[in-house]
Design a protein around this motif. Sequence first.
Motif, PDB file in Angstrom:
ATOM      1  N   GLY A  91      43.265  52.387  56.740  1.00 45.22           N
ATOM      2  CA  GLY A  91      43.718  51.168  57.402  1.00 45.22           C
ATOM      3  C   GLY A  91      42.645  50.091  57.335  1.00 45.22           C
ATOM      4  O   GLY A  91      42.910  48.915  57.040  1.00 45.22           O
ATOM      5  N   LYS A  92      41.418  50.503  57.565  1.00 44.68           N
ATOM      6  CA  LYS A  92      40.281  49.584  57.508  1.00 44.68           C
ATOM      7  C   LYS A  92      40.034  49.116  56.072  1.00 44.68           C
ATOM      8  O   LYS A  92      39.797  47.928  55.819  1.00 44.68           O
ATOM      9  N   VAL A  93      40.111  50.051  55.119  1.00 45.53           N
ATOM     10  CA  VAL A  93      39.894  49.698  53.714  1.00 45.53           C
ATOM     11  C   VAL A  93      40.960  48.708  53.243  1.00 45.53           C
ATOM     12  O   VAL A  93      40.670  47.747  52.516  1.00 45.53           O
ATOM     13  N   LYS A  94      42.195  48.903  53.673  1.00 47.57           N
ATOM     14  CA  LYS A  94      43.283  47.993  53.319  1.00 47.57           C
ATOM     15  C   LYS A  94      42.986  46.581  53.813  1.00 47.57           C
ATOM     16  O   LYS A  94      43.213  45.590  53.109  1.00 47.57           O
ATOM     17  N   GLU A  95      42.457  46.475  55.041  1.00 44.23           N
ATOM     18  CA  GLU A  95      42.098  45.170  55.580  1.00 44.23           C
ATOM     19  C   GLU A  95      40.992  44.521  54.747  1.00 44.23           C
ATOM     20  O   GLU A  95      41.038  43.333  54.444  1.00 44.23           O
ATOM     21  N   PHE A  96      39.986  45.293  54.386  1.00 44.15           N
ATOM     22  CA  PHE A  96      38.896  44.754  53.581  1.00 44.15           C
ATOM     23  C   PHE A  96      39.404  44.261  52.236  1.00 44.15           C
ATOM     24  O   PHE A  96      39.000  43.203  51.751  1.00 44.15           O
ATOM     25  N   LYS A  97      40.285  45.017  51.609  1.00 46.53           N
ATOM     26  CA  LYS A  97      40.826  44.603  50.314  1.00 46.53           C
ATOM     27  C   LYS A  97      41.572  43.280  50.436  1.00 46.53           C
ATOM     28  O   LYS A  97      41.450  42.392  49.580  1.00 46.53           O
ATOM     29  N   ALA A  98      42.333  43.125  51.507  1.00 42.82           N
ATOM     30  CA  ALA A  98      43.061  41.873  51.724  1.00 42.82           C
ATOM     31  C   ALA A  98      42.094  40.722  51.989  1.00 42.82           C
ATOM     32  O   ALA A  98      42.256  39.616  51.460  1.00 42.82           O
ATOM     33  N   LEU A  99      41.065  40.976  52.801  1.00 40.80           N
ATOM     34  CA  LEU A  99      40.114  39.936  53.159  1.00 40.80           C
ATOM     35  C   LEU A  99      39.255  39.505  51.976  1.00 40.80           C
ATOM     36  O   LEU A  99      38.772  38.370  51.918  1.00 40.80           O
ATOM     37  N   LEU A 100      39.055  40.409  51.021  1.00 42.51           N
ATOM     38  CA  LEU A 100      38.225  40.108  49.847  1.00 42.51           C
ATOM     39  C   LEU A 100      39.062  39.780  48.604  1.00 42.51           C
ATOM     40  O   LEU A 100      38.523  39.645  47.509  1.00 42.51           O
ATOM     41  N   SER A 101      40.369  39.613  48.789  1.00 43.97           N
ATOM     42  CA  SER A 101      41.270  39.451  47.641  1.00 43.97           C
ATOM     43  C   SER A 101      41.024  38.170  46.856  1.00 43.97           C
ATOM     44  O   SER A 101      41.386  38.090  45.675  1.00 43.97           O
ATOM     45  N   SER A 102      40.409  37.171  47.472  1.00 43.13           N
ATOM     46  CA  SER A 102      40.192  35.898  46.773  1.00 43.13           C
ATOM     47  C   SER A 102      38.925  35.908  45.921  1.00 43.13           C
ATOM     48  O   SER A 102      38.609  34.920  45.272  1.00 43.13           O
ATOM     49  N   PHE A 103      38.215  37.020  45.910  1.00 47.54           N
ATOM     50  CA  PHE A 103      36.973  37.111  45.153  1.00 47.54           C
ATOM     51  C   PHE A 103      37.107  38.094  44.005  1.00 47.54           C
ATOM     52  O   PHE A 103      37.888  39.040  44.049  1.00 47.54           O
ATOM     53  N   ASP A 104      36.332  37.856  42.976  1.00 54.60           N
ATOM     54  CA  ASP A 104      36.409  38.658  41.757  1.00 54.60           C
ATOM     55  C   ASP A 104      35.593  39.934  41.905  1.00 54.60           C
ATOM     56  O   ASP A 104      34.539  40.099  41.286  1.00 54.60           O
ATOM     57  N   VAL A 105      36.096  40.836  42.749  1.00 54.51           N
ATOM     58  CA  VAL A 105      35.405  42.098  42.994  1.00 54.51           C
ATOM     59  C   VAL A 105      36.414  43.241  43.010  1.00 54.51           C
ATOM     60  O   VAL A 105      37.597  43.046  43.304  1.00 54.51           O
ATOM     61  N   GLN A 106      35.934  44.414  42.663  1.00 58.60           N
ATOM     62  CA  GLN A 106      36.727  45.628  42.789  1.00 58.60           C
ATOM     63  C   GLN A 106      36.255  46.358  44.031  1.00 58.60           C
ATOM     64  O   GLN A 106      35.080  46.730  44.140  1.00 58.60           O
ATOM     65  N   VAL A 107      37.146  46.540  44.985  1.00 56.42           N
ATOM     66  CA  VAL A 107      36.796  47.164  46.260  1.00 56.42           C
ATOM     67  C   VAL A 107      37.041  48.666  46.182  1.00 56.42           C
ATOM     68  O   VAL A 107      38.164  49.111  45.905  1.00 56.42           O
ATOM     69  N   LEU A 108      35.992  49.441  46.384  1.00 58.23           N
ATOM     70  CA  LEU A 108      36.082  50.899  46.398  1.00 58.23           C
ATOM     71  C   LEU A 108      35.806  51.408  47.805  1.00 58.23           C
ATOM     72  O   LEU A 108      35.211  50.698  48.629  1.00 58.23           O
ATOM     73  N   SER A 109      36.218  52.630  48.072  1.00 58.54           N
ATOM     74  CA  SER A 109      35.920  53.253  49.363  1.00 58.54           C
ATOM     75  C   SER A 109      35.357  54.639  49.133  1.00 58.54           C
ATOM     76  O   SER A 109      35.295  55.124  47.989  1.00 58.54           O
ATOM     77  N   LEU A 110      34.976  55.312  50.195  1.00 59.43           N
ATOM     78  CA  LEU A 110      34.419  56.661  50.066  1.00 59.43           C
ATOM     79  C   LEU A 110      35.415  57.626  49.432  1.00 59.43           C
ATOM     80  O   LEU A 110      35.019  58.628  48.834  1.00 59.43           O
ATOM     81  N   ALA A 111      36.700  57.304  49.546  1.00 63.22           N
ATOM     82  CA  ALA A 111      37.723  58.161  48.944  1.00 63.22           C
ATOM     83  C   ALA A 111      37.653  58.144  47.423  1.00 63.22           C
ATOM     84  O   ALA A 111      38.193  59.036  46.758  1.00 63.22           O
ATOM     85  N   ASP A 112      36.992  57.146  46.857  1.00 58.29           N
ATOM     86  CA  ASP A 112      36.880  57.030  45.400  1.00 58.29           C
ATOM     87  C   ASP A 112      35.698  57.820  44.826  1.00 58.29           C
ATOM     88  O   ASP A 112      35.538  57.902  43.604  1.00 58.29           O
ATOM     89  N   LEU A 113      34.852  58.369  45.684  1.00 63.44           N
ATOM     90  CA  LEU A 113      33.688  59.121  45.219  1.00 63.44           C
ATOM     91  C   LEU A 113      34.072  60.549  44.836  1.00 63.44           C
ATOM     92  O   LEU A 113      35.007  61.128  45.399  1.00 63.44           O
ATOM     93  N   ASP A 114      33.345  61.111  43.886  1.00 61.36           N
ATOM     94  CA  ASP A 114      33.617  62.477  43.441  1.00 61.36           C
ATOM     95  C   ASP A 114      33.306  63.505  44.523  1.00 61.36           C
ATOM     96  O   ASP A 114      33.993  64.520  44.647  1.00 61.36           O
ATOM     97  N   GLU A 115      32.241  63.229  45.289  1.00 55.32           N
ATOM     98  CA  GLU A 115      31.866  64.144  46.365  1.00 55.32           C
ATOM     99  C   GLU A 115      31.914  63.399  47.697  1.00 55.32           C
ATOM    100  O   GLU A 115      31.466  62.256  47.789  1.00 55.32           O
TER     101      GLU A 115
END
Length: 200
Positions: free
Chosen positions: A12-36
Amino acid sequence: MQQIMIASNNQGKVKEFKALLSSFDVQVLSLADLDEPIDVEETGETFEENAALKAEEICARTNMVTIADDSGLVVDALDGRPGVYSARYAGLDKNDQRNTAKVLTELKEVPEDERTARFVCALALAIPGKQTEFFRGTCEGKITKAPVGEGGFGYDPIFYFPPKGKTLAELSQPEKNKISHRGHALEQLKAYWKEWGGGF
């Protein structure tokens, strides 16, 4: 495209961050994207201390620009509780419904005009080789007598925002982002980022 790590497993928090940063040229990752999985113990006594613990640990282990937030509900009639314990107020399993129910139970005899509260968000920005920066945002409101609304997460259904005449759980995501504690803190972070020249 620059990658930014959000030091959270809370989708839920990550979704908010992605929306808040949507106007910038960045790829938003979270801890769920890590291998470990990485779990940082939140032992701080303030929102800023907990945010720094997470941001600096994840930044050091991934060598990525990392944003960590520690946020919570501060209720005046409860002497500031749940505060930094907001996510685990009713137990270590971090159950939103039980947390909400506990706050409502503790406020059962508190009259409406004394149910003032605020959401607080402290953001820590950890950049490899740079000093950690902090940004704080708040959102003022009152605690309802019962949950209202289906959106949001956490304490949103019991947090009434007077200017909108609704709880945060009744607002659309864009509406919430404009007035939320996390949105206010992130606006400060973005202003700093532009000044620093980090790429936003």
